[in-house]
Design an enzyme around this catalytic site. Structure first.
Site, PDB file in Angstrom:
ATOM      1  N   ASP A  70       8.705  36.828  -6.288  1.00  0.00           N
ATOM      2  CA  ASP A  70       9.530  37.342  -7.375  1.00  0.00           C
ATOM      3  C   ASP A  70       8.823  38.549  -7.988  1.00  0.00           C
ATOM      4  O   ASP A  70       8.296  38.509  -9.087  1.00  0.00           O
ATOM      5  CB  ASP A  70       9.760  36.260  -8.431  1.00  0.00           C
ATOM      6  CG  ASP A  70      10.821  36.667  -9.443  1.00  0.00           C
ATOM      7  OD1 ASP A  70      11.530  37.657  -9.192  1.00  0.00           O
ATOM      8  OD2 ASP A  70      10.929  36.015 -10.492  1.00  0.00           O
ATOM      9  N   PHE A  71       8.801  39.643  -7.238  1.00  0.00           N
ATOM     10  CA  PHE A  71       8.064  40.848  -7.603  1.00  0.00           C
ATOM     11  C   PHE A  71       8.997  41.765  -8.390  1.00  0.00           C
ATOM     12  O   PHE A  71       9.697  42.609  -7.832  1.00  0.00           O
ATOM     13  CB  PHE A  71       7.570  41.556  -6.336  1.00  0.00           C
ATOM     14  CG  PHE A  71       6.500  42.586  -6.571  1.00  0.00           C
ATOM     15  CD1 PHE A  71       6.753  43.724  -7.312  1.00  0.00           C
ATOM     16  CD2 PHE A  71       5.243  42.425  -6.030  1.00  0.00           C
ATOM     17  CE1 PHE A  71       5.787  44.683  -7.519  1.00  0.00           C
ATOM     18  CE2 PHE A  71       4.253  43.383  -6.213  1.00  0.00           C
ATOM     19  CZ  PHE A  71       4.527  44.511  -6.966  1.00  0.00           C
TER      20      PHE A  71
END
Length: 285
Positions: A70-71
């Protein structure tokens, strides 16, 4: 240095909420991209540099190559001008298994990539490549080129292309070496973009102009024009580039790279003594 510092934690088992874990971490500022775009390029460069160091650490961590699934900007905060990741819940050290290159397919909103499948049956550097491309699309493409010094743009374009196209330079080690602050403060790079000045300036030591401010962008001061320079020659070039600039004041303050902060003024009618500053006044015919 790259992740949030943990100062302490407390574990308790209450009747209302079993297995409760409370952590105490350092305080950071939420990442607001619009605000970042309004800051100086030097500050944005520092954020990108800290991100590169984080990517290099994740690629070579003691646990192996780590990817942030979840960048997104909301997973980061700014602490003392540097970027740190706060949420590691979606971090993974699992490199995808494969039997052929087609199994190593990475899909993003703008483009897709296919990586080689190694003889060990693992997609080569997939975790690192995923982090790099996300850094490119969320950070580098916005923060690095925008209002960058002209002498550094070829290098910055090379870095942005490396992360965006996954070419041979697209790895965290290369970025950590190339995206160093040395070119930004090195006189060789600075002198390439400083033109010879025809305007003459009168040097007034131990003096300051308290008023006569005008606004410029980007500025370290919201009510005036406060910029960083390598030396007096660069300050003269900047003043000559603004029609309203008639003087500038060298302070004894520096930025994180060692560049000197300078106030640019639209007049020099009122000069006051100040032992920590030097004023340069444009000489008019």
């Amino acid at each position: 240095l790259c992740c949030f510092q943990l100062y302490g934690y407390c574990y308790q088992d209450s009747n209302d909420i079993p297995d409760t874990l409370t952590t105490i971490t350092e305080l950071g500022s939420p990442l607001e991209m619009i605000q970042l775009l309004q800051t100086s390029w030097e500050d944005r460069f520092r954020i990108c540099l800290s991100l590169v160091r984080l990517l290099h650490y994740l690629a070579h961590s003691p646990l192996g190559s780590v990817t942030l699934l979840d960048f997104r900007p909301r997973q980061f905060v700014i602490v003392d001008g540097e970027l740190k990741v706060t949420d590691l819940d979606d971090a993974s050290i699992e490199e995808s298994s494969c039997t052929s290159n087609s199994d190593c397919f990475m899909e993003f909103p703008a483009r897709n990539f296919t990586l080689p499948c190694s003889v060990e049956g693992r997609c080569q550097n997939m975790n690192e490549k995923r982090n790099l491309y996300n850094a490119y699309r969320f950070f580098f493409t916005y923060l690095l080129p925008h209002s960058a010094p002209s002498s550094l743009r070829p290098l910055l374009d090379k870095i942005v292309n490396a992360t965006g196209n996954h070419n041979k330079h697209g790895n965290a080690k290369y970025l950590a070496l190339e995206l160093s602050p040395s070119p930004w403060v090195n006189s060789e790079f600075t002198q390439k973009c400083v033109k010879s000045a025809n305007t003459q300036y009168r040097r007034v030591p131990e003096a300051f102009i308290p008023d006569e401010n005008y606004r410029c962008w980007p500025s370290y001061h919201h009510k005036g024009c406060l910029l960083s320079v390598f030396d007096v020659s660069e300050a003269i070039e900047i003043c000559d580039s603004y029609s309203q600039c008639k003087a500038f004041v060298l302070t004894n303050q520096t930025t994180w790279t060692g560049r000197q902060l300078v106030f640019f003024k639209m007049a020099s009618n009122h000069i006051v003594p100040d032992p920590d500053k030097i004023t340069y006044v444009k000489v008019t015919d």
